[in-house]
Scaffold this motif. Structure first.
Motif, PDB file in Angstrom:
ATOM      1  N   HIS A  50       7.020 -33.202  12.114  1.00  0.00           N
ATOM      2  CA  HIS A  50       5.860 -34.101  12.128  1.00  0.00           C
ATOM      3  C   HIS A  50       5.036 -33.986  10.853  1.00  0.00           C
ATOM      4  CE1 HIS A  50       5.855 -34.354  16.852  1.00  0.00           C
ATOM      5  NE2 HIS A  50       7.071 -34.409  16.319  1.00  0.00           N
ATOM      6  N   ASN A  64       0.833 -35.580   7.534  1.00  0.00           N
ATOM      7  CA  ASN A  64       1.476 -36.844   7.878  1.00  0.00           C
ATOM      8  C   ASN A  64       1.082 -37.891   6.841  1.00  0.00           C
ATOM      9  OD1 ASN A  64       2.280 -39.310   8.993  1.00  0.00           O
ATOM     10  ND2 ASN A  64       1.968 -38.608  11.083  1.00  0.00           N
ATOM     11  N   ALA A  72       7.467 -37.854   8.862  1.00  0.00           N
ATOM     12  CA  ALA A  72       6.482 -37.485   9.878  1.00  0.00           C
ATOM     13  C   ALA A  72       6.685 -38.317  11.140  1.00  0.00           C
ATOM     14  CB  ALA A  72       5.069 -37.656   9.332  1.00  0.00           C
ATOM     15  N   MET A 100       5.608 -42.260   8.068  1.00  0.00           N
ATOM     16  CA  MET A 100       6.499 -42.077   9.222  1.00  0.00           C
ATOM     17  C   MET A 100       7.610 -43.109   9.272  1.00  0.00           C
ATOM     18  SD  MET A 100       3.627 -43.767   9.927  1.00  0.00           S
ATOM     19  CE  MET A 100       2.506 -42.478  10.453  1.00  0.00           C
TER      20      MET A 100
END
Length: 351
Positions: free
Chosen positions: A263, A303, A285, A306
């Motif tokens: 993550h 993060n 992430a 993603m």
């Protein structure tokens, strides 16, 4: 050893009682192990010296196990099948049927059922992928929390039930056509009866537990390799992309190495000095923005992205930085890919 007749067994017993084992071996012309096996068969059938019989006798019952020879042959076939399956997955051929530049959007851990997941962003990224010509969806695993065992207590700490979680997983998997989709550790907790494997049966892409290595083959004959795993071994406090970078430096010659699991975000570019191959390395992430575990352990927020997108251009070689371009926002990546494809189309018309 095959089963002997009652008379043959009785004769072996009589010779053994009269002359001993050596005498029986000489009289019958058999080795020691054969005589011992015959005596064991005789005892099992209740045969006693002098032609007499025990006061009771049990008929031979069929064995539950198949003959050992059959087991050995079956094991040979099972290993042959296993080896063929493993060999085929060392590098999986994927034929890209569209010509020109194309992209792969590598989605991080979705955890669709978690209260801390930005499911709206996940949906928006899926919409962008679906609406963009030449852009394919991919996912590195952990589609839901899937709490089991001692972690099952955590169901009480989220508003989504187990049944609702599976409905959300199916919603997520049906929305896109995946060029690859990986099952992470949370997914693999389901065991052999994993519903994700059934959901993916109608999908055209690659589905594997833990990781998959793909050879993307374009109509022009160009090949791009993606090495995608839920995780690559190796961690460093100084480099969030250390695991996949370590894999590249230890010999994995792939254009893209991607993973998730932690993550956090990390990106690195590595060039192989022997082959001049440029590798794009990323740790992706999660859409799980707010993480109870991270809060509990005091983990820093790392993060950054993603859903990075790698855009492949078959017109350039492995040593050219234009062969693979990495962008960290799907919307901008879609615009860039659309521009690249329009430029390629114009050049094709002029040729």
């Amino acid at each position: 050893m095959h089963q002997l007749s009652q008379d043959d067994l009785q004769r072996t017993v009589d010779l053994h009682d009269q002359y001993g084992r050596d005498g029986a071996m000489e009289a019958l012309g058999k080795c020691k192990s054969t005589i011992n096996e015959r005596l064991a068969q005789a005892r099992a059938k209740g045969i006693v010296p002098g032609g007499g019989e025990r006061p009771f006798q049990v008929e031979d019952l069929p064995k539950e196990l198949p003959p050992t020879e059959d087991i050995v042959e079956r094991r040979k076939e099972q290993f042959k099948h296993k080896r063929a399956a493993k060999e085929a997955r060392k590098l999986i051929d994927v034929k890209v049927t569209i010509d020109g530049p194309f992209g792969v959007a590598h989605m991080g851990d979705p955890h669709v059922d978690d209260d801390g997941t930005d499911i709206g962003l996940l949906e928006r990224h899926g919409d962008i992928i679906n609406a963009t010509e030449g852009l394919f969806a991919a996912n590195v695993g952990d589609h839901q929390n899937n709490w089991i065992g001692r972690l099952a207590r955590l169901w009480a700490q989220q508003s989504t039930s187990a049944a609702e979680a599976w409905a959300l997983v199916e919603w997520h998997l049906r929305r896109n056509q995946w060029i690859y989709l990986i099952n992470g550790n949370h997914d693999c907790w389901s065991g052999a009866g994993d519903p994700v494997s059934w959901m993916m049966r109608q999908q055209p892409g690659v589905f594997e537990n833990h990781g998959a290595r793909l050879s993307l083959q374009t109509p022009s004959g160009r090949e791009f390799r993606i090495n995608a795993r839920h995780d690559f071994k190796g961690y460093s406090q100084w480099n969030t992309a250390h695991g996949p970078a370590r894999a590249a430096q230890q010999g994995w010659r792939d254009h893209v190495l991607a993973c998730g699991h932690l993550h956090i975000s990390g990106y690195q570019v590595v060039k192989c000095p022997m082959s001049s191959l440029i590798s794009h390395i990323m740790r992706i992430a999660s859409y799980k923005i707010f993480d109870r575990f991270a809060d509990e352990k005091g983990l820093p927020d790392q993060n950054i992205f993603m859903c990075p997108v790698t855009i492949f251009d078959p017109d350039y070689g492995d040593d050219d930085p234009r062969a693979v371009t990495t962008l960290f926002d799907p919307e901008e990546a879609a615009e860039y890919l659309t521009w690249k494809r329009s430029k390629w189309e114009q050049g094709k018309r002029h040729d």
